[in-house]
Design a protein around this motif. Sequence first.
Motif, PDB file in Angstrom:
ATOM      1  N   GLY A  35       0.775  -1.292  -0.025  1.00  0.00           N
ATOM      2  CA  GLY A  35      -0.082   0.071  -0.161  1.00  0.00           C
ATOM      3  C   GLY A  35       0.869   1.348   0.031  1.00  0.00           C
ATOM      4  N   SER A  36       0.275   2.268   0.003  1.00  0.00           N
ATOM      5  CA  SER A  36       0.755   3.670  -0.126  1.00  0.00           C
ATOM      6  C   SER A  36       1.344   4.179   1.145  1.00  0.00           C
ATOM      7  CB  SER A  36      -0.210   4.674  -0.508  1.00  0.00           C
ATOM      8  OG  SER A  36      -1.175   4.899   0.322  1.00  0.00           O
ATOM      9  N   THR A  37       2.145   5.038   1.316  1.00  0.00           N
ATOM     10  CA  THR A  37       2.688   5.273   2.672  1.00  0.00           C
ATOM     11  C   THR A  37       1.639   5.551   3.622  1.00  0.00           C
ATOM     12  OG1 THR A  37       2.912   7.762   1.891  1.00  0.00           O
ATOM     13  CG2 THR A  37       4.797   6.443   2.004  1.00  0.00           C
ATOM     14  N   ALA A  38       0.410   6.162   3.316  1.00  0.00           N
ATOM     15  CA  ALA A  38      -0.552   6.542   4.157  1.00  0.00           C
ATOM     16  C   ALA A  38      -1.260   5.211   4.579  1.00  0.00           C
ATOM     17  CB  ALA A  38      -1.711   7.521   3.641  1.00  0.00           C
ATOM     18  N   ALA A  39      -1.340   4.238   3.397  1.00  0.00           N
ATOM     19  CA  ALA A  39      -2.136   3.085   3.867  1.00  0.00           C
ATOM     20  C   ALA A  39      -1.248   1.986   4.876  1.00  0.00           C
ATOM     21  CB  ALA A  39      -2.298   2.130   2.395  1.00  0.00           C
ATOM     22  N   MET A  40       0.095   2.111   4.634  1.00  0.00           N
ATOM     23  CA  MET A  40       1.044   1.659   5.472  1.00  0.00           C
ATOM     24  C   MET A  40       0.822   1.940   6.972  1.00  0.00           C
ATOM     25  SD  MET A  40       4.680   1.421   3.740  1.00  0.00           S
ATOM     26  CE  MET A  40       5.016   0.935   1.856  1.00  0.00           C
ATOM     27  N   LEU A  41       0.509   3.258   7.193  1.00  0.00           N
ATOM     28  CA  LEU A  41       0.594   3.738   8.533  1.00  0.00           C
ATOM     29  C   LEU A  41      -0.835   3.414   9.049  1.00  0.00           C
ATOM     30  CD1 LEU A  41       1.696   7.227   7.518  1.00  0.00           C
ATOM     31  CD2 LEU A  41       2.522   5.953   9.578  1.00  0.00           C
ATOM     32  N   LYS A  42      -1.878   3.361   8.378  1.00  0.00           N
ATOM     33  CA  LYS A  42      -3.205   2.952   8.822  1.00  0.00           C
ATOM     34  C   LYS A  42      -3.090   1.491   8.971  1.00  0.00           C
ATOM     35  CE  LYS A  42      -5.939   6.309   6.238  1.00  0.00           C
ATOM     36  NZ  LYS A  42      -7.037   6.544   5.041  1.00  0.00           N
ATOM     37  N   HIS A  43      -2.469   0.606   8.262  1.00  0.00           N
ATOM     38  CA  HIS A  43      -2.463  -0.827   8.481  1.00  0.00           C
ATOM     39  C   HIS A  43      -1.783  -1.159   9.696  1.00  0.00           C
ATOM     40  CE1 HIS A  43      -1.978  -5.092   7.471  1.00  0.00           C
ATOM     41  NE2 HIS A  43      -0.784  -5.094   7.665  1.00  0.00           N
ATOM     42  N   VAL A  44      -0.569  -0.533   9.820  1.00  0.00           N
ATOM     43  CA  VAL A  44       0.361  -0.674  11.029  1.00  0.00           C
ATOM     44  C   VAL A  44      -0.325  -0.540  12.419  1.00  0.00           C
ATOM     45  CG1 VAL A  44       2.509  -0.124  12.144  1.00  0.00           C
ATOM     46  CG2 VAL A  44       2.436  -0.641   9.765  1.00  0.00           C
TER      47      VAL A  44
END
Length: 300
Positions: free
Chosen positions: A208-217
């Motif tokens: 995922g995008s950087t924002a998606a990574m942050l949300k996932h983590v």
Amino acid sequence: MLDKIQKLKKEKNAIILAHYYTLPEVQEVADFVGDSLALAQKAAQTDADIILFAGVHFMAETAKMLNPDKKVLIPDMTAGCSLADCCDAEELKRFLKDYPGHKVLAYINCSAKVKTMADIIVTSGNALRIVNALPKDEKIVFVPDRNLGSFINETTGREMVLWDGACHVHDKWNAEKVEQLKKEHPNAEVVAHPECRSEVLACADFVGSTAAMLKHVAVSPKSEFVVITENGILHELKKQNPDKQFYTAEKCACGECEYMKQNNLENIYAALLNEQPELLLDGETIEKGKRPIVRMLEMN
């Protein structure tokens, strides 16, 4: 320096926008930190008189297209982007002659001139959604990132024509490097950016995008993560998740974008003080380039 910058922002009604890949201290002084999609959205909404973009050149161009009457500053005008630079507008014009009737989707990581030739701009955060919203039989040329384009093709079953470009940071990752990190941290979940090659994405648990990574983590039950993208994101990851551990190639060329790191407190202060370097675009480029960006924001 932080106090001086804050004072100048108030005096000049300025806003600082920064990307997750910039230095930690730059992210801390920014009014808003985000990925390309969030930054484009924020630029479209601001009522500031001056927008200082702590990122790379194409990001400041996008902000200018969305705010033609505002002054847009970039701390270092030489902070470019290898991905944007790999797609020359004149070469693309010749390339597109071979694909009449194709809709042109351009990743936001491209120059202002390339944006003027696009039908829709996309980001890594909304590309799948926008492509899926188009008719199944739509003929598409995707520029300039072959890795993101391949990921979209594999995920959606499309057969988009791909321009042969790549981000010099993400493209240096390979499966061997990722597998080595997985061996070193066997309990870690692997999260990767879709600008990486398909062999790398195949090793990941989440793409995922950087924002998606942050949300996932933030919601993942895992406490350890191997992060496959530019290492600037580690600052925000650690800030949001102080009890979790993150591993990446911090001292490796595949983890560092030197262009993003050209933004620092000293040149941000100088740019605000002198209101230079100012990003300027001609009216025609702004008018033509803005249309596909607005189309993206409408479809998002």
